[in-house]
Design a protein around this motif. Structure first.
Motif, short mmCIF file in Angstrom:
data_model
loop_
_atom_site.label_atom_id
_atom_site.label_comp_id
_atom_site.label_asym_id
_atom_site.label_seq_id
_atom_site.Cartn_x
_atom_site.Cartn_y
_atom_site.Cartn_z
N LEU A 275 -21.05 -57.57 28.99
CA LEU A 275 -21.77 -57.68 27.72
C LEU A 275 -23.22 -58.10 27.97
O LEU A 275 -24.16 -57.53 27.40
CB LEU A 275 -21.06 -58.70 26.82
CG LEU A 275 -21.71 -59.01 25.48
CD1 LEU A 275 -21.57 -57.83 24.54
CD2 LEU A 275 -21.09 -60.24 24.83
N GLU A 276 -23.40 -59.10 28.84
CA GLU A 276 -24.76 -59.56 29.12
C GLU A 276 -25.59 -58.48 29.81
O GLU A 276 -26.77 -58.31 29.51
CB GLU A 276 -24.71 -60.83 29.98
CG GLU A 276 -24.11 -62.04 29.26
CD GLU A 276 -24.82 -62.34 27.94
OE1 GLU A 276 -26.05 -62.16 27.85
OE2 GLU A 276 -24.13 -62.71 26.98
N LEU A 277 -24.96 -57.75 30.75
CA LEU A 277 -25.70 -56.67 31.43
C LEU A 277 -26.14 -55.61 30.43
O LEU A 277 -27.27 -55.11 30.48
CB LEU A 277 -24.82 -56.03 32.51
CG LEU A 277 -24.34 -56.93 33.65
CD1 LEU A 277 -23.60 -56.11 34.69
CD2 LEU A 277 -25.50 -57.67 34.29
N ALA A 278 -25.24 -55.27 29.51
CA ALA A 278 -25.58 -54.25 28.51
C ALA A 278 -26.73 -54.72 27.62
O ALA A 278 -27.64 -53.95 27.29
CB ALA A 278 -24.35 -53.93 27.66
N ARG A 279 -26.72 -56.02 27.23
CA ARG A 279 -27.78 -56.53 26.36
C ARG A 279 -29.10 -56.65 27.12
O ARG A 279 -30.17 -56.43 26.55
CB ARG A 279 -27.37 -57.89 25.77
CG ARG A 279 -26.11 -57.84 24.93
CD ARG A 279 -26.22 -56.86 23.77
NE ARG A 279 -24.95 -56.71 23.08
CZ ARG A 279 -24.19 -55.62 23.14
NH1 ARG A 279 -24.59 -54.56 23.84
NH2 ARG A 279 -23.05 -55.54 22.49
N ASP A 280 -29.02 -57.02 28.42
CA ASP A 280 -30.23 -57.05 29.25
C ASP A 280 -30.87 -55.67 29.29
O ASP A 280 -32.08 -55.51 29.08
CB ASP A 280 -29.88 -57.46 30.69
CG ASP A 280 -29.62 -58.95 30.83
OD1 ASP A 280 -29.95 -59.69 29.89
OD2 ASP A 280 -29.09 -59.36 31.88
N ASP A 281 -30.04 -54.65 29.56
CA ASP A 281 -30.57 -53.29 29.69
C ASP A 281 -31.15 -52.80 28.36
O ASP A 281 -32.16 -52.09 28.34
CB ASP A 281 -29.46 -52.33 30.16
CG ASP A 281 -29.15 -52.52 31.64
OD1 ASP A 281 -29.79 -53.39 32.27
OD2 ASP A 281 -28.27 -51.80 32.16
N ARG B 8 -21.75 -48.23 28.35
CA ARG B 8 -20.42 -47.61 28.40
C ARG B 8 -19.43 -48.54 29.09
O ARG B 8 -18.27 -48.67 28.67
CB ARG B 8 -20.51 -46.28 29.14
CG ARG B 8 -19.22 -45.50 29.15
CD ARG B 8 -19.41 -44.18 29.87
NE ARG B 8 -18.16 -43.47 30.04
CZ ARG B 8 -17.62 -42.68 29.13
NH1 ARG B 8 -18.22 -42.51 27.98
NH2 ARG B 8 -16.48 -42.06 29.35
N LEU B 9 -19.90 -49.23 30.14
CA LEU B 9 -19.03 -50.17 30.87
C LEU B 9 -18.57 -51.30 29.93
O LEU B 9 -17.40 -51.69 29.94
CB LEU B 9 -19.81 -50.75 32.04
CG LEU B 9 -19.00 -51.38 33.17
CD1 LEU B 9 -18.05 -50.37 33.79
CD2 LEU B 9 -19.94 -51.95 34.23
N GLU B 10 -19.49 -51.78 29.10
CA GLU B 10 -19.14 -52.85 28.16
C GLU B 10 -18.08 -52.37 27.17
O GLU B 10 -17.11 -53.08 26.87
CB GLU B 10 -20.42 -53.29 27.43
CG GLU B 10 -20.22 -54.50 26.52
CD GLU B 10 -19.89 -54.12 25.09
OE1 GLU B 10 -19.06 -54.82 24.47
OE2 GLU B 10 -20.44 -53.13 24.58
N ARG B 11 -18.21 -51.13 26.69
CA ARG B 11 -17.23 -50.58 25.75
C ARG B 11 -15.87 -50.42 26.42
O ARG B 11 -14.83 -50.67 25.80
CB ARG B 11 -17.72 -49.23 25.20
CG ARG B 11 -18.95 -49.35 24.31
CD ARG B 11 -18.62 -50.22 23.12
NE ARG B 11 -19.81 -50.58 22.37
CZ ARG B 11 -20.15 -50.05 21.21
NH1 ARG B 11 -19.42 -49.10 20.69
NH2 ARG B 11 -21.21 -50.49 20.58
N LEU B 12 -15.86 -49.98 27.67
CA LEU B 12 -14.59 -49.81 28.38
C LEU B 12 -13.88 -51.16 28.57
O LEU B 12 -12.67 -51.28 28.40
CB LEU B 12 -14.83 -49.14 29.74
CG LEU B 12 -15.21 -47.65 29.69
CD1 LEU B 12 -15.62 -47.15 31.08
CD2 LEU B 12 -14.04 -46.81 29.17
N HIS B 13 -14.67 -52.19 28.92
CA HIS B 13 -14.08 -53.53 29.07
C HIS B 13 -13.58 -54.05 27.72
O HIS B 13 -12.57 -54.76 27.66
CB HIS B 13 -15.11 -54.50 29.66
CG HIS B 13 -15.20 -54.42 31.16
ND1 HIS B 13 -14.28 -55.01 31.99
CD2 HIS B 13 -16.07 -53.80 31.97
CE1 HIS B 13 -14.60 -54.77 33.24
NE2 HIS B 13 -15.69 -54.04 33.26
N TRP B 14 -14.29 -53.74 26.65
CA TRP B 14 -13.87 -54.17 25.31
C TRP B 14 -12.52 -53.54 24.95
O TRP B 14 -11.61 -54.21 24.45
CB TRP B 14 -14.97 -53.77 24.31
CG TRP B 14 -14.66 -54.01 22.87
CD1 TRP B 14 -14.40 -53.08 21.92
CD2 TRP B 14 -14.58 -55.28 22.19
NE1 TRP B 14 -14.18 -53.67 20.70
CE2 TRP B 14 -14.27 -55.02 20.84
CE3 TRP B 14 -14.73 -56.61 22.60
CZ2 TRP B 14 -14.13 -56.03 19.89
CZ3 TRP B 14 -14.58 -57.62 21.65
CH2 TRP B 14 -14.29 -57.34 20.33
#
Ligand SMILES: [Zn+2]
Length: 281
Positions: free
Chosen positions: A181-187, A37-43
């Motif tokens: 983005l990297e954190l989201a892909r790691d998770d 969700r954080l990645e989407r908000l930053h996007w």
């Protein structure tokens, strides 16, 4: 003057002005939330400054629809001069976008490349260096980049950031998004069964291959400045990712559609006086 030529010049000037006015918006995304969700908000934060510029474009299109072709008006010297910097900035962004596609990918240890058909590339030296578990973790991470077409998203994000050059907040929104983005892909990779320790080992093992990287790629390393915090995060248990409601994309798209329709109608019926005053400059 030809109507489309006048529309293009006014669009470059007024849309460029709107974009650069809103480029200084801080766009901070606060609060702890799930990485996806954080990645989407930053996007979304990355793209938000373009909304006012597109509203201005819709208003200008509405005005153009009410005009004959050719139009009796001409662009004044002041407006003509004002389009020059925005034209140069747009040209610079296009050149950088083209250059990033052309640059050689040879300096990456492992990365996902290709805008339309993303593929994972691995340097043979890196494959020999990593143990089997770390290599599997690295590939799993890159597969998540393939799944989300991240090279294309990175390329588009870089382009819209370049359009807002040289404003620092725009650059920071881009790097903040890359880090999340990297954190989201790691998770995502860990949720599929990859151990955080193996992924951390793969990231550290590939650092030296990417120091001179270039081009468009979703790499394993991501933002070097975010590496210490990311490695520490990988060595902790996978954060709880409770199911969260999706971002209301349809509501946002519907709202923007209404605003742009209203702007077009406003330009159609009330644009003449404003554009006339502008052209008189
Ligand atoms: Zn990555």
């Amino acid at each position: 003057m030809e109507r489309e030529t006048l529309l293009t010049m006014l669009s470059i000037f007024l849309c460029g002005l709107a974009l650069h006015l809103f480029a200084i918006w801080p766009g901070r995304v606060r609060g702890q939330t799930a990485s996806r969700r954080l990645e989407r908000l930053h996007w979304l934060a990355l793209w938000w400054p373009t909304a006012p510029a597109l509203t201005v474009a819709a208003w200008l299109c509405g005005w153009a629809l009410s005009q004959p072709d050719p139009v009796p008006n001409h662009v004044g010297h002041l407006v003509f001069m004002a389009t020059v910097p925005f034209t140069l900035l747009g040209g610079r962004a296009l050149v950088r976008a083209a250059w990033s596609l052309w640059r050689s990918p040879r300096n990456y240890g492992i990365a996902t490349m290709g805008l339309l058909r993303p593929q994972i590339v691995i340097a043979p030296e890196l494959a020999q260096t990593l143990d089997e578990r770390a290599l599997r973790a690295a590939v799993a991470h890159e597969r998540t980049h393939v799944r989300h077409r991240d090279p294309l998203r990175i390329w588009l994000a870089q382009f819209v950031t370049d359009l807002q050059w040289p404003w620092f907040p725009a650059r920071r929104r881009f790097t903040d998004w890359l880090a999340t983005l990297e954190l989201a892909r790691d998770d995502e990779a860990r949720a599929a069964g990859i151990e955080g320790e193996d992924l951390a080992a793969a990231v550290l093992g590939s650092v030296r291959f990417q120091l001179e990287g270039g081009g468009v790629a979703a790499t394993l390393i991501g933002q070097p400045s975010a590496l210490p915090a990311r490695i520490a995060r990988l060595l902790r248990p996978l954060p709880e990712n409770p199911p969260e409601r999706e971002l209301p994309y349809l509501v946002v798209a519907g709202g923007l559609g209404l605003v742009w329709s209203a702007a077009t109608l406003f330009g159609l019926f009330c644009g003449e006086r404003l554009v006339g005053s502008l052209l008189a400059l």
